[in-house]
Design a protein around this motif. Structure first.
Motif, short mmCIF file in Angstrom:
data_model
loop_
_atom_site.label_atom_id
_atom_site.label_comp_id
_atom_site.label_asym_id
_atom_site.label_seq_id
_atom_site.Cartn_x
_atom_site.Cartn_y
_atom_site.Cartn_z
N GLU A 85 0.83 -1.21 0.00
CA GLU A 85 0.00 0.00 0.00
C GLU A 85 0.86 1.25 0.00
O GLU A 85 0.59 2.22 -0.72
CB GLU A 85 -0.92 -0.02 1.23
N ASN A 88 2.50 1.90 -3.29
CA ASN A 88 1.52 2.32 -4.30
C ASN A 88 1.38 3.84 -4.37
O ASN A 88 1.24 4.41 -5.45
CB ASN A 88 0.17 1.68 -4.01
N TYR A 89 1.42 4.52 -3.18
CA TYR A 89 1.19 5.96 -3.22
C TYR A 89 2.38 6.79 -2.72
O TYR A 89 2.35 8.02 -2.80
CB TYR A 89 -0.06 6.33 -2.42
N ARG A 94 8.54 4.31 -4.19
CA ARG A 94 8.60 3.90 -5.60
C ARG A 94 10.00 4.14 -6.16
O ARG A 94 10.55 3.30 -6.88
CB ARG A 94 7.57 4.67 -6.42
N ALA A 104 2.51 -0.57 -12.15
CA ALA A 104 1.58 -1.16 -11.19
C ALA A 104 2.37 -1.91 -10.11
O ALA A 104 3.39 -2.52 -10.39
CB ALA A 104 0.62 -2.11 -11.89
N VAL A 105 1.88 -1.85 -8.88
CA VAL A 105 2.53 -2.54 -7.77
C VAL A 105 1.96 -3.95 -7.66
O VAL A 105 0.77 -4.16 -7.84
CB VAL A 105 2.30 -1.77 -6.45
#
Length: 364
Positions: A85, A88-89, A94, A104-105
């Motif tokens: 999670e 992802n953000y 990242r 995409a994760v």
């Protein structure tokens, strides 16, 4: 003039993830060292997938998985679900893992599926050894003076999981155990059968646990060897002797500092047989007296070792407050050993980063 509270999404953007990470962020130097280590492991990663002849889609790069696992330790992320999670953000995560904004994760189950593969090929151990080699090349290890100690690691199991090995209490509720004596000879955890009941002291409760063992270099407190074992009364000294054998040389005498738990004739003899001088704290209350006499304690080096050996507690404290060692969320000795080794690798990386600030030549 007051600005409007709104924004418009751009169809295209030229912003890079690199632009969001400050130039002095601690992860920058850590990422450089991690990438250096992972590059050396390229042959091992290739061997991990040679046996997979089923074809299909390419797997997730093991380098990305290893960076993500390090993030979980460095930022005290509780589970793989939360880690995915965050990646992802979180743009910083990242960037560290090596994903672009559009990538995409993967699903959190990828970590579980690949954990056994990483254990089989000792990928985490190789990463840890790479951090030790980096410290060695930068002149941060003495290679002569060490400290050894162990710590209690609470297993991912509870008292309710402790049942009789003969099955005589199968009909009793799991919580109905008060007043019944328990021991490792008669009881075993149904949740983690490799854990053992162990207590820190006579005043502490016996809990399903493992032991973690660390050998550190006295120059800067960097960890040079690490192992996990089942919890029992002799594991600390036995595993310590095994780790010392890995660094011992017949031509150069070395020293090892340890606390009173290692003041036994067996451990002292094992150290001297491999040309290592045991700078062990004297346990004068032990029956028969201390195994260390004035021939060792009279030297200034012994006094210095007694001071410096306390640095080894820093890696345990870091591993249990920042890292996941207070209670591991995996089951089985092999997986606990992997978590312990990864945590100590992350600790070495943070120490390298701190030393680089004090000594800029280390960063080269």
């Amino acid at each position: 003039m007051r600005g409007a509270d709104g924004y418009n999404e751009s169809l295209f953007t030229t912003v890079r993830l690199e632009d969001f990470v400050p130039s002095n962020h601690p992860l920058r130097s850590i990422r450089v060292w991690v990438n250096e280590a992972l590059t050396q492991m390229d042959g091992s990663f290739s061997a991990m997938y040679e046996a997979d002849v089923r074809g299909g889609r390419p797997s997730i790069a093991p380098e990305k998985l290893m960076r993500a696992m390090l993030l979980q330790v460095l930022f005290s992320i509780r589970s793989e679900r939360q880690l995915v999670e965050q990646i992802n953000y979180n743009l910083l995560f990242r960037w560290f893992v090596g994903l672009s904004i559009d990538d995409a994760v993967w699903n959190h189950s990828v970590f579980s599926k690949n954990r056994d593969r990483l254990i089989e090929h000792e990928a985490v151990t190789e990463l840890f050894n790479a951090t030790v080699n980096m410290a060695q090349r930068r002149g941060l290890l003495s290679g002569e003076h060490f400290s050894v100690d162990g710590t209690l690691i609470k297993a991912w199991a509870s008292h309710k999981s402790m049942r009789r090995k003969d099955g005589s209490d199968d009909g009793r509720p799991p919580e109905d155990w008060r007043g019944e004596p328990r021991s490792n000879d008669t009881h075993q955890s149904t949740t983690d059968d490799e854990s053992r009941l162990y207590r820190k002291s006579h005043a502490a409760p016996a809990l399903p646990s493992y032991l973690g063992h660390v050998l550190s270099d006295n120059r800067h407190g960097l960890v040079v060897n690490v192992r996990a074992s089942q919890a029992n009364g002799v594991a600390e000294r036995e595993v310590a002797a095994q780790m010392l054998a890995d660094v011992a040389t017949p031509t150069q005498r070395k020293t090892v500092a340890a606390d009173k738990a290692y003041d036994t004739k067996g451990f002292v003899k094992a150290c001297r047989e491999i040309n290592i001088t045991p700078h062990v704290a004297q346990n004068t209350l032990r029956l028969g007296g201390s195994a260390i006499d004035g021939r060792t304690t009279r030297h200034w080096g012994y006094t210095l070792s007694m001071r410096v050996r306390k640095r080894i507690e820093q890696c345990f404290g870091w591993g249990k407050t920042v890292g996941p060692l207070a209670q591991v969320m995996v089951r089985g000795l092999d997986k606990v050993d992997q978590v312990l080794t990864l945590t100590m690798a992350a600790y070495n990386l943070t120490r390298l980063r701190s030393l680089a600030v004090l000594r800029p030549q280390v960063a080269q």
